[in-house]
Design a protein around this motif. Sequence first.
Motif, PDB file in Angstrom:
ATOM      1  N   PHE A  15     -22.854  48.116  13.643  1.00 19.95           N
ATOM      2  CA  PHE A  15     -21.928  47.008  13.451  1.00 19.95           C
ATOM      3  C   PHE A  15     -20.471  47.348  13.751  1.00 19.95           C
ATOM      4  N   SER A  16     -20.101  48.626  13.727  1.00 17.74           N
ATOM      5  CA  SER A  16     -18.676  48.960  13.763  1.00 17.74           C
ATOM      6  C   SER A  16     -18.238  49.824  14.931  1.00 17.74           C
ATOM      7  N   ASP A  17     -19.167  50.329  15.739  1.00 16.16           N
ATOM      8  CA  ASP A  17     -18.737  51.130  16.885  1.00 16.16           C
ATOM      9  C   ASP A  17     -18.067  50.222  17.914  1.00 16.16           C
ATOM     10  N   ARG A  18     -17.022  50.724  18.567  1.00 13.92           N
ATOM     11  CA  ARG A  18     -16.293  49.893  19.536  1.00 13.92           C
ATOM     12  C   ARG A  18     -17.054  49.729  20.846  1.00 13.92           C
ATOM     13  N   SER A  19     -18.053  50.594  21.090  1.00 14.80           N
ATOM     14  CA  SER A  19     -18.807  50.540  22.341  1.00 14.80           C
ATOM     15  C   SER A  19     -20.082  49.715  22.163  1.00 14.80           C
ATOM     16  N   PRO A  20     -20.313  48.705  23.014  1.00 19.40           N
ATOM     17  CA  PRO A  20     -21.565  47.938  22.928  1.00 19.40           C
ATOM     18  C   PRO A  20     -22.804  48.806  23.099  1.00 19.40           C
ATOM     19  N   LEU A  21     -22.706  49.827  23.957  1.00 18.59           N
ATOM     20  CA  LEU A  21     -23.842  50.723  24.175  1.00 18.59           C
ATOM     21  C   LEU A  21     -24.207  51.449  22.889  1.00 18.59           C
ATOM     22  N   TRP A  22     -23.194  51.975  22.199  1.00 19.58           N
ATOM     23  CA  TRP A  22     -23.469  52.715  20.967  1.00 19.58           C
ATOM     24  C   TRP A  22     -23.893  51.783  19.847  1.00 19.58           C
ATOM     25  N   ARG A  23     -23.463  50.533  19.887  1.00 24.05           N
ATOM     26  CA  ARG A  23     -23.964  49.589  18.886  1.00 24.05           C
ATOM     27  C   ARG A  23     -25.459  49.347  19.091  1.00 24.05           C
ATOM     28  N   ILE A  24     -25.896  49.331  20.364  1.00 22.04           N
ATOM     29  CA  ILE A  24     -27.325  49.194  20.649  1.00 22.04           C
ATOM     30  C   ILE A  24     -28.083  50.432  20.164  1.00 22.04           C
ATOM     31  N   VAL A  25     -27.488  51.624  20.385  1.00 28.48           N
ATOM     32  CA  VAL A  25     -28.106  52.863  19.892  1.00 28.48           C
ATOM     33  C   VAL A  25     -28.201  52.821  18.363  1.00 28.48           C
ATOM     34  N   GLY A  26     -27.143  52.325  17.718  1.00 27.46           N
ATOM     35  CA  GLY A  26     -27.178  52.199  16.265  1.00 27.46           C
ATOM     36  C   GLY A  26     -28.267  51.248  15.804  1.00 27.46           C
ATOM     37  N   LEU A  27     -28.440  50.143  16.532  1.00 24.13           N
ATOM     38  CA  LEU A  27     -29.517  49.209  16.219  1.00 24.13           C
ATOM     39  C   LEU A  27     -30.878  49.889  16.365  1.00 24.13           C
ATOM     40  N   GLY A  28     -31.020  50.679  17.445  1.00 23.44           N
ATOM     41  CA  GLY A  28     -32.279  51.397  17.652  1.00 23.44           C
ATOM     42  C   GLY A  28     -32.570  52.374  16.527  1.00 23.44           C
ATOM     43  N   SER A  29     -31.548  53.078  16.065  1.00 23.91           N
ATOM     44  CA  SER A  29     -31.749  54.034  14.970  1.00 23.91           C
ATOM     45  C   SER A  29     -32.071  53.302  13.669  1.00 23.91           C
ATOM     46  N   LEU A  30     -31.466  52.125  13.466  1.00 26.26           N
ATOM     47  CA  LEU A  30     -31.765  51.331  12.272  1.00 26.26           C
ATOM     48  C   LEU A  30     -33.221  50.863  12.303  1.00 26.26           C
ATOM     49  N   ALA A  31     -33.680  50.458  13.477  1.00 25.54           N
ATOM     50  CA  ALA A  31     -35.083  50.047  13.621  1.00 25.54           C
ATOM     51  C   ALA A  31     -36.022  51.235  13.410  1.00 25.54           C
ATOM     52  N   ALA A  32     -35.638  52.400  13.933  1.00 22.45           N
ATOM     53  CA  ALA A  32     -36.465  53.605  13.759  1.00 22.45           C
ATOM     54  C   ALA A  32     -36.601  53.969  12.289  1.00 22.45           C
ATOM     55  N   VAL A  33     -35.506  53.834  11.546  1.00 24.97           N
ATOM     56  CA  VAL A  33     -35.545  54.104  10.110  1.00 24.97           C
ATOM     57  C   VAL A  33     -36.494  53.130   9.417  1.00 24.97           C
ATOM     58  N   GLY A  34     -36.442  51.839   9.800  1.00 30.22           N
ATOM     59  CA  GLY A  34     -37.331  50.849   9.207  1.00 30.22           C
ATOM     60  C   GLY A  34     -38.792  51.131   9.496  1.00 30.22           C
ATOM     61  N   VAL A  35     -39.096  51.498  10.727  1.00 25.68           N
ATOM     62  CA  VAL A  35     -40.483  51.804  11.108  1.00 25.68           C
ATOM     63  C   VAL A  35     -40.994  53.013  10.343  1.00 25.68           C
ATOM     64  N   MET A  36     -40.181  54.078  10.280  1.00 23.67           N
ATOM     65  CA  MET A  36     -40.619  55.300   9.596  1.00 23.67           C
ATOM     66  C   MET A  36     -40.732  55.095   8.088  1.00 23.67           C
TER      67      MET A  36
ATOM     68  N   LEU B 153     -20.623  36.581  12.442  1.00 27.76           N
ATOM     69  CA  LEU B 153     -21.768  36.065  13.191  1.00 27.76           C
ATOM     70  C   LEU B 153     -21.845  36.621  14.608  1.00 27.76           C
ATOM     71  N   LYS B 154     -20.693  36.928  15.201  1.00 26.32           N
ATOM     72  CA  LYS B 154     -20.674  37.417  16.573  1.00 26.32           C
ATOM     73  C   LYS B 154     -21.468  38.707  16.709  1.00 26.32           C
ATOM     74  N   ARG B 155     -21.415  39.562  15.691  1.00 17.79           N
ATOM     75  CA  ARG B 155     -22.172  40.814  15.736  1.00 17.79           C
ATOM     76  C   ARG B 155     -23.438  40.743  14.911  1.00 17.79           C
ATOM     77  N   PHE B 156     -23.391  39.966  13.827  1.00 16.32           N
ATOM     78  CA  PHE B 156     -24.552  39.941  12.937  1.00 16.32           C
ATOM     79  C   PHE B 156     -25.776  39.323  13.601  1.00 16.32           C
ATOM     80  N   LEU B 157     -25.598  38.185  14.275  1.00 13.91           N
ATOM     81  CA  LEU B 157     -26.758  37.487  14.837  1.00 13.91           C
ATOM     82  C   LEU B 157     -27.513  38.305  15.885  1.00 13.91           C
ATOM     83  N   PRO B 158     -26.822  38.898  16.912  1.00 22.22           N
ATOM     84  CA  PRO B 158     -27.585  39.699  17.890  1.00 22.22           C
ATOM     85  C   PRO B 158     -28.286  40.896  17.255  1.00 22.22           C
ATOM     86  N   ILE B 159     -27.577  41.598  16.360  1.00 20.85           N
ATOM     87  CA  ILE B 159     -28.175  42.789  15.745  1.00 20.85           C
ATOM     88  C   ILE B 159     -29.283  42.385  14.785  1.00 20.85           C
ATOM     89  N   GLY B 160     -29.027  41.349  13.971  1.00 21.56           N
ATOM     90  CA  GLY B 160     -30.033  40.907  13.017  1.00 21.56           C
ATOM     91  C   GLY B 160     -31.293  40.399  13.704  1.00 21.56           C
TER      92      GLY B 160
END
Length: 561
Positions: free
Chosen positions: A307-328, A358-365
Amino acid sequence: MVDTPQTQAKASRPRRRKGKKDPADQAPPLSRKAERAKKRQAQKARKELIQYLSATLFVAGLIGVLLALLGEPKLAAAAIVAIACLALSFKYPRQAIYGLIIYVPFGGTVVYALGGSGILQLAKDAIYIPALIGVIQFCRRTRQPLIIPPLIKIPLLVLLGLSGLTLLVVNGGQQLDAAGGEVPILIGVLGLKVLIGYVLIIPCIYYLLRDREDVYFLLRLQVVLILVCCGLGFMQYMMLRLGICQGTIGEGEDLFKASLESRCLVGGSLLYAPSQGQIRLPGTFNAPWQWGWFLISSGFFAFGTAFSDRSPLWRIVGLGSLAAVGVMAVVSGQRIALALVPATIVGLLVLTGQVANLKRFLPIGIGLALILTVFMAQNPEVVNERWASFESRWSASPPHEFIVQQFQWAQKQQEGILGRGVGRATNAARIFGKTELVETYHPKLMYEIGPLGLLATLAVYLTLTIATFKAYRSIKDPNLRGYGASMWVFVLFISIFPYYYPLDVDPVNVYYWLAAGIVLKLPEIDQKERLQQRLEEASRRRKLTPREKKQLQKQETIVFE
């Protein structure tokens, strides 16, 4: 470690308009003389590193060869690594702190790959203690405070005094009557190290972070570590499921206990008996409960990056790590992770205010929900089995009733006001003697250091929570503020969490103080960069006033290298 002036803090890059250059790119180039001096300094540092590394490896290799000749090849390898870590961490404390952060999630895998000795369980201290000595020397030389934040100084000293008194009176008395190979004094020393030994990670992180680039690097590194560990944990699960690893073998109670005999790929003790509906994976850690708390902790760091990284790429990586944590959290069989990972993410959304962004919450959520929905749809039996296990555990022993029972038991065990001895309920101290298993943190503290010690410990955590909240609220930059909010919520959550004893085990005993150090440093970085940017913009339009020059000069800080 070298003290060098940092004449210009890195300011946040403003959004560029088309056709305009970034003001940072308009800085005058270095003169030839300055470039030559810079190259000579780099060559000197490189030569010094090679010489020091060669001498260290020679001594470590010599000792390792001697141990290998005595028939201890694994011990020889461990000795080489330990000596190298001690020497390099003392010489290069800044790099050692990064090394500690990288090592923590892989500690269990390293320890059991080298034989699983009890001494190896303290391997991370071979990195931490020399680096800490370097930080202490830095603070003394530059007259910087070691206890950060100042608000915790008094309660911390009170806790140290009460713990020291218990160690002297109770553990010392036990030492006089010790029998059967017990060493109560060492039990107390190790227990004291577990209790407050890592509080000085806060100044280590505080002086490690110099500007926002360091903040982004550290938190992106953490996200990468989460992805790697979750990837290895998922491979462990698939190897068990496909029969590449045999899992738990035995009869009766053996089918319900994690053991090292079932170890698979990474980590330590493991339980995998699908016929009994039992699965407890350790991931890359020593034991399953440590892996569960790694997943819970990782949710906070991954959330901050998503949610807070300035880079869109790293925000996607953060989303991926959040999903990985949920799966594990689902496949690892850790009931506490299964319950707390989604609960903490929801809590983070509310407490950090991201649910309104909402600008960041909706895509990530939506992305996170889609990933988890697809996984659950493809593995319904796994999800149903984990949820049934969670419900049966809750029904058998509701957490609130269990906590009350533990408090009542600890109260009955009291003999005076100093407790039963520092470390007497700390699992790590069992290598030096008998310890009690107390499965909730606050009753454990009461058992060890008495009611006064419990109150002093709570005072430390409460004041740290207040200090980190004030720090987070003072941050103006939205990205840094988002990171600060995530770290503060983590400190708050661990400080008040009554169940189990996360502050006693890896990785929370490191991550708690790590998060506190990050959020306490962010306001200083934010304030300096804003002032620096404002004065630099003013200097391009006109000549600075003496007062403004003085303000700019104050930005020259002593940097911990």
